[in-house]
Design an enzyme around this catalytic site. Sequence first.
Site, PDB file in Angstrom:
ATOM      1  N   PHE A  87      51.714  38.559  26.398  1.00  9.79           N
ATOM      2  CA  PHE A  87      50.475  39.229  26.775  1.00  9.79           C
ATOM      3  C   PHE A  87      49.865  39.878  25.531  1.00  9.79           C
ATOM      4  O   PHE A  87      50.502  40.702  24.867  1.00  9.79           O
ATOM      5  CB  PHE A  87      50.737  40.310  27.825  1.00  9.79           C
ATOM      6  CG  PHE A  87      51.006  39.770  29.208  1.00  9.79           C
ATOM      7  CD1 PHE A  87      51.252  38.428  29.427  1.00  9.79           C
ATOM      8  CD2 PHE A  87      51.012  40.624  30.299  1.00  9.79           C
ATOM      9  CE1 PHE A  87      51.495  37.936  30.697  1.00  9.79           C
ATOM     10  CE2 PHE A  87      51.250  40.146  31.579  1.00  9.79           C
ATOM     11  CZ  PHE A  87      51.492  38.800  31.777  1.00  9.79           C
ATOM     12  N   GLU A  88      48.639  39.512  25.243  1.00 10.15           N
ATOM     13  CA  GLU A  88      47.943  40.053  24.088  1.00 10.15           C
ATOM     14  C   GLU A  88      46.623  40.658  24.550  1.00 10.15           C
ATOM     15  O   GLU A  88      46.414  40.882  25.740  1.00 10.15           O
ATOM     16  CB  GLU A  88      47.735  38.950  23.041  1.00 10.15           C
ATOM     17  CG  GLU A  88      49.046  38.336  22.549  1.00 10.15           C
ATOM     18  CD  GLU A  88      48.865  37.263  21.499  1.00 10.15           C
ATOM     19  OE1 GLU A  88      47.764  37.186  20.912  1.00 10.15           O
ATOM     20  OE2 GLU A  88      49.811  36.485  21.258  1.00 10.15           O
ATOM     21  N   GLY A  89      45.731  40.917  23.596  1.00  8.72           N
ATOM     22  CA  GLY A  89      44.443  41.491  23.960  1.00  8.72           C
ATOM     23  C   GLY A  89      44.608  42.771  24.748  1.00  8.72           C
ATOM     24  O   GLY A  89      45.400  43.651  24.407  1.00  8.72           O
TER      25      GLY A  89
END
Length: 601
Positions: A387-389
């Site tokens: 999970f990024e952003g």
Amino acid sequence: MDRTRPLVALVAAAALAVPGSALLSSAARAAEADAVRNGGFESGLAGWRCTAGTTVNSPVHSGGFALQATPAGSDDAQCTQTVTVQPNARYTLSGYVRGSYVYLGANGTGTTDVSTWTQSAPDWQKLTTTFTTGAATTSVTLYTHGWYGTGTYYADDLSLVGPGGSGTGQPPAAPTGLTAGPVTSSSVALSWAAVDGAMGYAVYRDGVRVQTVTGTSAAVGGLAASTAYSFQVTALGDAGESAKSAAVTATTDAGTGSGGGSSDLPAHALVGYLHASFANGSGYTRLADVPDSWDVIDLAFGEPTSPASGDIRFNRCPVTQCPSVESDADFKAAIKAKQAAGKKVLISIGGQNGQVQLTTAAARDTFVSSVSKIIDDYGLDGLDIDFEGHSLSLDTNDTDFKNPTTPAIVNLISALKTLKATYGPGFVLTMAPETFFVQMGYQYYGTGKWGGQDPRCGAYLPVIYALRGDLTLLHVQDYNSGPIMGLDNQYHSMGGADFHIAMTDMLLTGFPVAGDANNVFPPLRPDQVAIGMPASANAGNGYVAPAEVTKALDCLTKRTNCGSYATHGSRPDLRGLMTWSVNWDRYSNWEFQKNFDAYFG
């Protein structure tokens, strides 16, 4: 679609019903039957065509399964089935639904098409409507769907009662020739003979259905080492599910080590992401062509249909972008071959463009079911969370990493625990957060303490803490990062061994969160940690040359060849290295892999 249409349709259906018997042919007065095939979804989605959806075992109206579907974007998550009917005959369409704005209807009746709906059904609600077929009508299309952006809906026990129908056939015969092998410490490969008329097959482990497939083979993962399992298979057809096949028993291999699903990884593992769903300048690499040095292969990426849906899809790279892409059958065969060689193949969720925000319980449940479907369809060993952003951002009042309150974080923890419990101790769970999601928690955690810092600072800490007993590997992305303060209270920047040494030492030593000496994030075991690095200068900011990689490994595992940062001990059990990516390493003549092989032998 006009939401007032169901009322008009019901009025029209009632008007048609008034003359009733005067319109019905002798065929219409024949014995009534249910024309719907697999209306209870006990055979998965067999007989249905769905733009989105899966089957779940909770909630259900009756039986063991129900339909779950989540509208996303311009898709209303419609499921349809075309059934045979008699001309000039009256039919009653009914079914049970849950959710908001759930529709049930029929098209192609030859008279007036009908539908019925509910605005809100927090529990199971029965929908019913009727229609009379036209003089030349021999088939109609039934459907159920939700409404755009209104969340997940459920349907169960759909039926169309009237003269004749196509739901009165026999289920397929039971599969024969079921065999088991090859076997690893966490998976068993199965194969069987094809069955005439089968639309798919269900695989049972110790009497419990664990996956459905369309072909005549499956790999059942998430198994415990040195354990005997019994397997059976059924065939799924228009008229339902066959009897179970004869059972076969297989015993998984013995693993080594302990804890966190890492029992059968090698002492030092090389982890890499394989571009499976997209193309870029590194070129496409077929899974079968990945060298044996790679111990964990993360398929990048499974992505959500929309950020808040929780509905994860894995779409392999299309041939228009990846001309050398292998067929689905060859891809699945390559997965089995890697597993037979002792490798782990995972689905990685998220990535730079795949933001996932599990802000509701419905999104959490959809995440679990959709990820399970990917794992089952491809026979994978587990899951990587990338999970990024802004997929994980802390709410203002969330200041205790041991007791998080941010819904997206609480729901992610719950979803991962459910998946781990479903697949068992052999399920491989890894995470690849960026440094500000983890190490930045040393300085900043909880909006009230940040002075305007990014709400993602340390946001992975509650997830890692909650899953620390189940976590196979944490490989933080030590790249694309700004300067981070280490335990020496000095800022360290990308570009050399010191950055990797300082970031990794924090994970292995533990650290006070937000400078609070009474709130210490506990250390992870060395066998749970791999260092994340770009494979080449093309792969991302933060690339370091092989000599610097060796220097970081020497310092962390032997406490020699250290630079300005003094580690808090030597960790010879450090699991290894992770890189973005296999494709970029191949593009660079396997420089990263060769250095790993040279160091660990």
